[in-house]
Enzyme design. Structure first.
Site, PDB file in Angstrom:
ATOM      1  N   LYS A   1     -48.080 103.884  43.253  1.00  0.00           N
ATOM      2  CA  LYS A   1     -47.262 102.705  43.580  1.00  0.00           C
ATOM      3  C   LYS A   1     -45.787 102.994  43.347  1.00  0.00           C
ATOM      4  CE  LYS A   1     -47.976 100.907  38.906  1.00  0.00           C
ATOM      5  NZ  LYS A   1     -48.841 100.038  38.087  1.00  0.00           N
TER       6      LYS A   1
ATOM      7  N   TYR B   1     -13.138 102.487  37.026  1.00  0.00           N
ATOM      8  CA  TYR B   1     -12.947 101.041  37.165  1.00  0.00           C
ATOM      9  C   TYR B   1     -12.653 100.363  35.840  1.00  0.00           C
ATOM     10  CZ  TYR B   1     -14.637 101.075  41.985  1.00  0.00           C
ATOM     11  OH  TYR B   1     -14.788 101.286  43.318  1.00  0.00           O
TER      12      TYR B   1
HETATM   13  C1  LIG Z   1     -49.532 100.777  37.093  1.00  0.00           C
HETATM   14  C2  LIG Z   1     -50.924 100.586  36.733  1.00  0.00           C
HETATM   15  C3  LIG Z   1     -51.687 101.654  36.222  1.00  0.00           C
HETATM   16  C4  LIG Z   1     -51.106 102.991  35.850  1.00  0.00           C
HETATM   17  O1  LIG Z   1     -50.504 102.902  34.584  1.00  0.00           O
HETATM   18  P1  LIG Z   1     -49.848 104.179  33.879  1.00  0.00           P
HETATM   19  O2  LIG Z   1     -49.435 103.682  32.543  1.00  0.00           O
HETATM   20  O3  LIG Z   1     -48.671 104.548  34.717  1.00  0.00           O
HETATM   21  O4  LIG Z   1     -50.861 105.238  33.841  1.00  0.00           O
HETATM   22  C5  LIG Z   1     -53.042 101.443  36.028  1.00  0.00           C
HETATM   23  N1  LIG Z   1     -53.609 100.244  36.282  1.00  0.00           N
HETATM   24  C6  LIG Z   1     -52.884  99.185  36.728  1.00  0.00           C
HETATM   25  C7  LIG Z   1     -53.583  97.892  36.966  1.00  0.00           C
HETATM   26  C8  LIG Z   1     -51.528  99.309  36.957  1.00  0.00           C
HETATM   27  O5  LIG Z   1     -50.821  98.264  37.392  1.00  0.00           O
END
Ligand SMILES: *Cc1c(COP(=O)(O)O)cnc(C)c1O
Length: 369
Positions: A38, A264
């Protein structure tokens, strides 16, 4: 769109393999691995990473529909779990053969409705339980309704049940986590008892694999940040291989005389003569403005150069006094995972935020030897 930016994020695919194998070594051979790609693969390159590891994992997960479509359009064939599907996207989820996380009765009913209208049979969905994170998920009082609704139809099939741990990296929360695991076992057992199918189960993220592989491995684990080299723990991070390096080059070098200011709002005024280097990366690229005024630093020719004055939208200036460097020299904005961890600590945040903030303006290049 042509992207000739000199600022690039280098992604080491061999390091991804190494990290994947590290986590494989922590679990049983029979446990499936879901790779979480993701948020642009945690800021990297979701398509290239997915292609690279497709044959080595069993599932992918994305947060939102468009991320799943991008993988399908790139030819990814593995099942893809959409962690936060929105009701208005259900038809597209089906069109692209993506599998929704269903976390409420409302979503369950509308997904079934749409699946029936499309004459689907046994379309896979995933049921999420809320066991204490209080973000998304069914609670205990929903369980009997889920099975009643699901058993009346065959357009969809519950293929898995899952939950998410609130503090898997924090051993001081061990008691709470064990309680979450117990709740998950209890809820999944209650649902399975009334179902015709037997969904598989999963609960662990990266830190979960490290800390709770014995208690909550179930049938699959969901590996995210660990793939990209971070273990949410100094020691684990050191064990992993570095995946991400953010690089740029010096655009210009300035001599700043005592009394002159830089950037800035004239946030920095020289108290003695210094040299600065201007680098083409700024807060629009994900370099937090909080890193300005000496909080953040880059590496130039193996030496630390701290940020001078405010971070601009497209540039930063760093102090290169005493560093042997010229215009055109390489700059490591994020040298490695340890550098990213240190900057995260200075910003009171976590590496997740820094790496996912690296803007899409920055060119991604693959490193594979
Ligand atoms: C993002 C996510 C993961 C992965 O988590 P990490 O800490 O990056 O391994 C697993 N399960 C869900 C439901 C998530 O939203």
């Amino acid at each position: 769109m042509e992207n000739n930016h000199v600022t690039v994020l280098e992604i080491d695919l061999n390091a991804i393999d190494y990290n994947l194998n590290y986590f494989k070594s922590k679990i049983k051979n029979s446990t499936k691995i879901l790779a979480v790609v993701k948020a642009f693969g945690y800021g990297s390159n979701p398509v290239e990473i997915a292609k690279h590891i497709e044959s080595k994992v069993h599932y992918f997960a994305v947060a939102y529909l468009d991320e799943g479509i991008a993988l399908r359009k790139a030819g990814i064939k593995l099942p893809i779990l959409v962690l936060h599907p929105l009701k208005l996207n259900f038809e597209k989820i089906i069109k692209y053969n993506l599998e929704p996380n269903i976390y409420s009765l409302d979503l369950l009913q509308s997904f079934i409705e749409i699946s029936k209208n499309l004459n689907l049979k046994n379309y896979p969905i995933h049921i999420k339980f809320n066991t204490g994170l209080n973000r998304l998920g069914f609670s205990k009082s929903d369980i009997s309704k889920i099975s009643t609704i699901v058993n009346k139809q065959d357009a969809i099939e519950i293929i898995s049940m899952f939950s998410h741990i609130a503090a898997s990296e924090d051993l001081e929360e061990r008691a709470f986590t064990l309680q979450q695991i117990d709740t998950f076992k209890m809820l999944s057992k209650a649902l399975i008892t009334n179902l015709k199918s037997t969904p598989f189960k999963h609960m662990l993220n990266t830190s979960g694999i490290i800390n709770y592989a014995n208690e909550a491995q179930f049938d699959m684990v969901r590996l995210g940040i660990g793939l990209y080299g971070f273990g949410n723990d100094k020691q684990i991070t050191t064990t992993l291989k570095n995946v991400l390096t953010l690089k740029s080059v010096i655009s210009q070098i300035h001599t700043i005389n005592k009394g002159e200011s830089v950037g800035y709002n004239r946030a920095y005024t020289a108290t003695t003569k210094i040299q600065t280097a201007t680098i083409p990366i700024g807060h629009a690229d994900g370099i937090s403005r909080q890193l300005g005024n000496g909080v953040g630093y880059v590496y130039i020719n193996n030496q630390k150069a701290s940020i001078v004055g405010n971070v601009c939208m497209d540039m930063i200036m760093v102090n290169v006094t005493g560093i042997n460097c010229c215009e055109g020299d390489e700059v490591l904005i994020y040298k490695n995972k340890e550098h990213i961890e240190d900057l995260s600590n200075r910003l009171n945040t976590i590496p997740y935020e820094l790496i996912t903030a690296i803007s899409q303006r920055i060119r991604r290049v693959l490193k594979e030897c």
